[in-house]
Motif scaffolding. Structure first.
Motif, PDB file in Angstrom:
ATOM      1  N   SER A 124       0.831  -1.207   0.000  1.00  0.00           N
ATOM      2  CA  SER A 124       0.000   0.000   0.000  1.00  0.00           C
ATOM      3  C   SER A 124       0.865   1.257   0.000  1.00  0.00           C
ATOM      4  CB  SER A 124      -0.908   0.012   1.229  1.00  0.00           C
ATOM      5  OG  SER A 124      -0.132   0.192   2.400  1.00  0.00           O
ATOM      6  N   VAL A 125       0.204   2.397  -0.221  1.00  0.00           N
ATOM      7  CA  VAL A 125       0.878   3.687  -0.142  1.00  0.00           C
ATOM      8  C   VAL A 125       1.429   3.902   1.263  1.00  0.00           C
ATOM      9  CG1 VAL A 125       0.513   6.182  -0.223  1.00  0.00           C
ATOM     10  CG2 VAL A 125      -0.474   4.728  -1.992  1.00  0.00           C
ATOM     11  N   ARG A 126       0.684   3.419   2.261  1.00  0.00           N
ATOM     12  CA  ARG A 126       1.147   3.565   3.660  1.00  0.00           C
ATOM     13  C   ARG A 126       2.458   2.815   3.878  1.00  0.00           C
ATOM     14  NH1 ARG A 126      -1.344   5.628   7.735  1.00  0.00           N
ATOM     15  NH2 ARG A 126      -3.316   5.631   6.605  1.00  0.00           N
ATOM     16  N   ASP A 127       2.585   1.624   3.275  1.00  0.00           N
ATOM     17  CA  ASP A 127       3.836   0.854   3.397  1.00  0.00           C
ATOM     18  C   ASP A 127       5.008   1.641   2.808  1.00  0.00           C
ATOM     19  OD1 ASP A 127       2.472  -1.315   4.532  1.00  0.00           O
ATOM     20  OD2 ASP A 127       2.029  -2.162   2.555  1.00  0.00           O
ATOM     21  N   VAL A 128       4.776   2.261   1.657  1.00  0.00           N
ATOM     22  CA  VAL A 128       5.825   3.064   1.022  1.00  0.00           C
ATOM     23  C   VAL A 128       6.202   4.243   1.907  1.00  0.00           C
ATOM     24  CG1 VAL A 128       6.385   4.533  -0.970  1.00  0.00           C
ATOM     25  CG2 VAL A 128       5.127   2.389  -1.314  1.00  0.00           C
ATOM     26  N   ALA A 129       5.193   4.897   2.476  1.00  0.00           N
ATOM     27  CA  ALA A 129       5.437   6.055   3.338  1.00  0.00           C
ATOM     28  C   ALA A 129       6.273   5.678   4.554  1.00  0.00           C
ATOM     29  CB  ALA A 129       4.102   6.668   3.766  1.00  0.00           C
ATOM     30  N   GLU A 130       5.952   4.533   5.170  1.00  0.00           N
ATOM     31  CA  GLU A 130       6.700   4.100   6.358  1.00  0.00           C
ATOM     32  C   GLU A 130       8.157   3.811   6.018  1.00  0.00           C
ATOM     33  OE1 GLU A 130       4.607   0.802   7.992  1.00  0.00           O
ATOM     34  OE2 GLU A 130       2.930   2.023   8.752  1.00  0.00           O
ATOM     35  N   LEU A 131       8.395   3.121   4.888  1.00  0.00           N
ATOM     36  CA  LEU A 131       9.773   2.788   4.533  1.00  0.00           C
ATOM     37  C   LEU A 131      10.567   4.040   4.178  1.00  0.00           C
ATOM     38  CD1 LEU A 131      11.924   0.632   4.004  1.00  0.00           C
ATOM     39  CD2 LEU A 131      11.050   0.423   1.668  1.00  0.00           C
ATOM     40  N   ALA A 132       9.923   4.998   3.506  1.00  0.00           N
ATOM     41  CA  ALA A 132      10.619   6.221   3.081  1.00  0.00           C
ATOM     42  C   ALA A 132      10.671   7.274   4.187  1.00  0.00           C
ATOM     43  CB  ALA A 132       9.929   6.797   1.847  1.00  0.00           C
ATOM     44  N   ARG A 133       9.972   7.016   5.300  1.00  0.00           N
ATOM     45  CA  ARG A 133       9.903   7.926   6.444  1.00  0.00           C
ATOM     46  C   ARG A 133       9.313   9.289   6.043  1.00  0.00           C
ATOM     47  NH1 ARG A 133      14.873   5.998   6.327  1.00  0.00           N
ATOM     48  NH2 ARG A 133      15.846   8.052   6.035  1.00  0.00           N
ATOM     49  N   VAL A 134       8.182   9.208   5.312  1.00  0.00           N
ATOM     50  CA  VAL A 134       7.447  10.412   4.920  1.00  0.00           C
ATOM     51  C   VAL A 134       5.965  10.162   5.158  1.00  0.00           C
ATOM     52  CG1 VAL A 134       9.120  11.081   3.143  1.00  0.00           C
ATOM     53  CG2 VAL A 134       7.184   9.630   2.516  1.00  0.00           C
ATOM     54  N   SER A 135       5.154  11.189   4.966  1.00  0.00           N
ATOM     55  CA  SER A 135       3.716  11.032   5.134  1.00  0.00           C
ATOM     56  C   SER A 135       3.087  10.400   3.893  1.00  0.00           C
ATOM     57  CB  SER A 135       3.062  12.392   5.383  1.00  0.00           C
ATOM     58  OG  SER A 135       3.137  13.189   4.213  1.00  0.00           O
ATOM     59  N   VAL A 136       1.871   9.876   4.056  1.00  0.00           N
ATOM     60  CA  VAL A 136       1.122   9.324   2.932  1.00  0.00           C
ATOM     61  C   VAL A 136       0.877  10.411   1.885  1.00  0.00           C
ATOM     62  CG1 VAL A 136      -1.114   8.372   2.229  1.00  0.00           C
ATOM     63  CG2 VAL A 136       0.035   7.490   4.273  1.00  0.00           C
ATOM     64  N   GLY A 137       0.625  11.630   2.352  1.00  0.00           N
ATOM     65  CA  GLY A 137       0.407  12.743   1.432  1.00  0.00           C
ATOM     66  C   GLY A 137       1.623  13.030   0.572  1.00  0.00           C
ATOM     67  N   THR A 138       2.820  12.886   1.156  1.00  0.00           N
ATOM     68  CA  THR A 138       4.045  13.111   0.375  1.00  0.00           C
ATOM     69  C   THR A 138       4.200  12.057  -0.704  1.00  0.00           C
ATOM     70  OG1 THR A 138       5.154  14.188   2.232  1.00  0.00           O
ATOM     71  CG2 THR A 138       6.559  13.277   0.502  1.00  0.00           C
ATOM     72  N   VAL A 139       3.890  10.797  -0.378  1.00  0.00           N
ATOM     73  CA  VAL A 139       3.941   9.739  -1.390  1.00  0.00           C
ATOM     74  C   VAL A 139       2.963  10.048  -2.520  1.00  0.00           C
ATOM     75  CG1 VAL A 139       3.581   7.289  -1.875  1.00  0.00           C
ATOM     76  CG2 VAL A 139       4.662   7.995   0.268  1.00  0.00           C
ATOM     77  N   SER A 140       1.763  10.513  -2.159  1.00  0.00           N
ATOM     78  CA  SER A 140       0.771  10.875  -3.170  1.00  0.00           C
ATOM     79  C   SER A 140       1.290  11.987  -4.077  1.00  0.00           C
ATOM     80  CB  SER A 140      -0.531  11.310  -2.494  1.00  0.00           C
ATOM     81  OG  SER A 140      -1.480  11.715  -3.453  1.00  0.00           O
ATOM     82  N   ASN A 141       1.966  12.977  -3.481  1.00  0.00           N
ATOM     83  CA  ASN A 141       2.521  14.060  -4.292  1.00  0.00           C
ATOM     84  C   ASN A 141       3.614  13.562  -5.234  1.00  0.00           C
ATOM     85  OD1 ASN A 141       0.913  16.182  -3.441  1.00  0.00           O
ATOM     86  ND2 ASN A 141       2.252  16.718  -1.719  1.00  0.00           N
ATOM     87  N   VAL A 142       4.436  12.656  -4.759  1.00  0.00           N
ATOM     88  CA  VAL A 142       5.492  12.104  -5.607  1.00  0.00           C
ATOM     89  C   VAL A 142       4.875  11.384  -6.805  1.00  0.00           C
ATOM     90  CG1 VAL A 142       7.334  10.383  -5.745  1.00  0.00           C
ATOM     91  CG2 VAL A 142       7.200  11.924  -3.776  1.00  0.00           C
ATOM     92  N   LEU A 143       3.759  10.686  -6.572  1.00  0.00           N
ATOM     93  CA  LEU A 143       3.105   9.940  -7.640  1.00  0.00           C
ATOM     94  C   LEU A 143       2.367  10.843  -8.621  1.00  0.00           C
ATOM     95  CD1 LEU A 143       1.644   6.961  -5.579  1.00  0.00           C
ATOM     96  CD2 LEU A 143       3.556   6.866  -7.178  1.00  0.00           C
ATOM     97  N   ASN A 144       1.805  11.941  -8.117  1.00  0.00           N
ATOM     98  CA  ASN A 144       0.912  12.749  -8.946  1.00  0.00           C
ATOM     99  C   ASN A 144       1.414  14.158  -9.242  1.00  0.00           C
ATOM    100  OD1 ASN A 144      -1.331  10.760  -9.015  1.00  0.00           O
ATOM    101  ND2 ASN A 144      -1.360  11.147  -6.807  1.00  0.00           N
ATOM    102  N   ARG A 145       2.173  14.738  -8.301  1.00  0.00           N
ATOM    103  CA  ARG A 145       2.666  16.112  -8.474  1.00  0.00           C
ATOM    104  C   ARG A 145       4.107  16.207  -7.986  1.00  0.00           C
ATOM    105  NH1 ARG A 145      -2.357  15.981  -6.584  1.00  0.00           N
ATOM    106  NH2 ARG A 145      -1.611  15.997  -4.431  1.00  0.00           N
ATOM    107  N   PRO A 146       5.024  15.491  -8.625  1.00  0.00           N
ATOM    108  CA  PRO A 146       6.405  15.426  -8.123  1.00  0.00           C
ATOM    109  C   PRO A 146       7.104  16.775  -8.075  1.00  0.00           C
ATOM    110  CG  PRO A 146       6.242  14.505 -10.332  1.00  0.00           C
ATOM    111  CD  PRO A 146       4.844  14.704  -9.853  1.00  0.00           C
ATOM    112  N   GLU A 147       6.618  17.745  -8.863  1.00  0.00           N
ATOM    113  CA  GLU A 147       7.255  19.063  -8.860  1.00  0.00           C
ATOM    114  C   GLU A 147       7.073  19.787  -7.525  1.00  0.00           C
ATOM    115  OE1 GLU A 147       3.019  19.597 -10.112  1.00  0.00           O
ATOM    116  OE2 GLU A 147       4.647  18.207 -10.617  1.00  0.00           O
ATOM    117  N   LYS A 148       6.147  19.303  -6.694  1.00  0.00           N
ATOM    118  CA  LYS A 148       5.886  19.934  -5.393  1.00  0.00           C
ATOM    119  C   LYS A 148       6.744  19.340  -4.272  1.00  0.00           C
ATOM    120  CE  LYS A 148       1.175  21.478  -6.272  1.00  0.00           C
ATOM    121  NZ  LYS A 148      -0.196  21.582  -5.749  1.00  0.00           N
ATOM    122  N   VAL A 149       7.569  18.357  -4.600  1.00  0.00           N
ATOM    123  CA  VAL A 149       8.360  17.642  -3.594  1.00  0.00           C
ATOM    124  C   VAL A 149       9.842  17.854  -3.902  1.00  0.00           C
ATOM    125  CG1 VAL A 149       8.749  15.418  -2.475  1.00  0.00           C
ATOM    126  CG2 VAL A 149       6.505  15.937  -3.463  1.00  0.00           C
TER     127      VAL A 149
END
Length: 336
Positions: free
Chosen positions: A4-29
């Motif tokens: 899940s997105v939550r699994d990715v967030a935990e491994l990367a030590r970021v929020s779920v919202g940050t993972v969503s931004n990387v997937l959809n709006r990477p220019e904001k990260v």
């Protein structure tokens, strides 16, 4: 078990919202965060659920493209340009071939609407406008490619085909040809009709010049060959001294019929010019003169207009018209 997105967030030590931004709006990260999230995605084997995303946001990341004939290299080049520009916006292109068939065209549009595509690019048949208007009424923007509608209510990218037809026949007239045949069809395809209109304009300016229409039921090599055979079978003094084909596929077929039999010399007896300047035009047995269209650029520009309308549905409609270019080769000029 699915990652899940939550699994990715935990491994990367970021929020779920940050993972969503990387997937959809990477220019904001920040680049470092993007790299960390992408590394986590790769390590976990995460695959985004685009169906779920589509249900949330109301549209997919796919552009539907409907062309008249995917066998025509003009449309494959157009699709390549559309794909290149779409990829820059993290979109993909799904290609539908109407094959100049109204039922197939409608089926593609129905599918694209069901899939909630990001938008539609279409080279439509003459009667298709009400169906395209329904797409827009349901929140799916549409841009016309290779033609414009009569009331200019949709953005469009095209080439001035009337000018192109005029340019082709004026070239033949300038070479001293006076009995011109136009090979093309069906006539309810706007591009074919416009090219014929241009041809007639050029002929009307030259006293003694004539234009006959050899209508075809398709825009294929086989249809061009059949038309060329009908011309070849006439008595020599009843043949045209020049042929303008509505596209290069027709011209290639006509060239085969005229030259391969050995009974007609091109261009000595019949000069021949096509339209589109596909890659193959310069490699035919007698290199083919043609009217060039910027096919890749048409595809790219159409996606740009679609992106603009998707961002602001109330934005003014734009109508981009490229000017065609004469490319003269041995089929009209002879061998140098």
């Amino acid at each position: 078990m699915a990652v899940s997105v939550r699994d990715v967030a935990e491994l990367a030590r970021v929020s779920v919202g940050t993972v969503s931004n990387v997937l959809n709006r990477p220019e904001k990260v920040s680049p470092d965060t993007v790299e960390r999230v992408q590394a986590a995605i790769q390590e976990l084997g995460f695959v985004r659920n685009d169906v779920a995303r589509q249900l949330r946001v109301g549209r997919s990341r796919t552009i539907g493209l409907v062309v008249l004939d995917v066998r025509n290299p003009f449309f494959t080049d157009l699709a390549r340009g559309a794909e290149e520009r779409a990829a820059e916006a993290s979109l993909s292109v799904l290609l539908g071939n109407s094959d100049e068939d109204a039922r197939r065209e409608a089926a593609h549009l129905d599918l694209f609407e069901e899939q909630r595509v990001f938008g539609v690019l279409i080279s439509p048949l003459a009667h298709a406008m009400p169906r395209i208007e329904r797409l827009r009424a349901h929140g799916i923007p549409a841009v016309l490619v290779d033609r414009a509608d009569e009331d200019l209510s949709f953005s469009s990218v095209a080439v001035d085909d009337v000018a192109g037809g005029e340019l082709a026949v004026q070239h033949l007239l300038d070479l001293g040809r006076r009995r011109i045949a136009f090979v093309g069809g069906p006539m309810d395809i706007r591009q074919v009709a416009d090219r014929l209109t241009g041809a007639r304009r050029a002929v009307a300016r030259v006293p003694g010049a004539t234009l006959e229409v050899v209508e075809t039921d398709a825009q294929t090599v086989l249809a061009g060959r059949a038309a060329g055979e009908r011309i070849r079978e006439r008595p020599r003094d009843e043949r045209p001294d020049a042929v303008f084909a509505a596209n290069d596929l027709l011209a290639v077929g006509a060239l085969q019929a005229l030259v391969m039999s050995g009974s007609v010399a091109v261009p000595e007896e019949i000069a021949l010019i096509g339209y589109d300047d596909i890659d193959f035009a310069s490699a035919t047995v007698v290199p083919l003169s043609s009217i060039r269209q910027p096919s890749v650029l048409i595809g790219r520009r159409a996606v740009e207009l679609l992106l603009r309308e998707a961002a602001d549905p109330r934005s003014p409609r734009e109508h981009v018209v490229f000017q065609p270019e004469l490319v003269a080769r041995a089929s009209t000029l002879g061998r140098s």
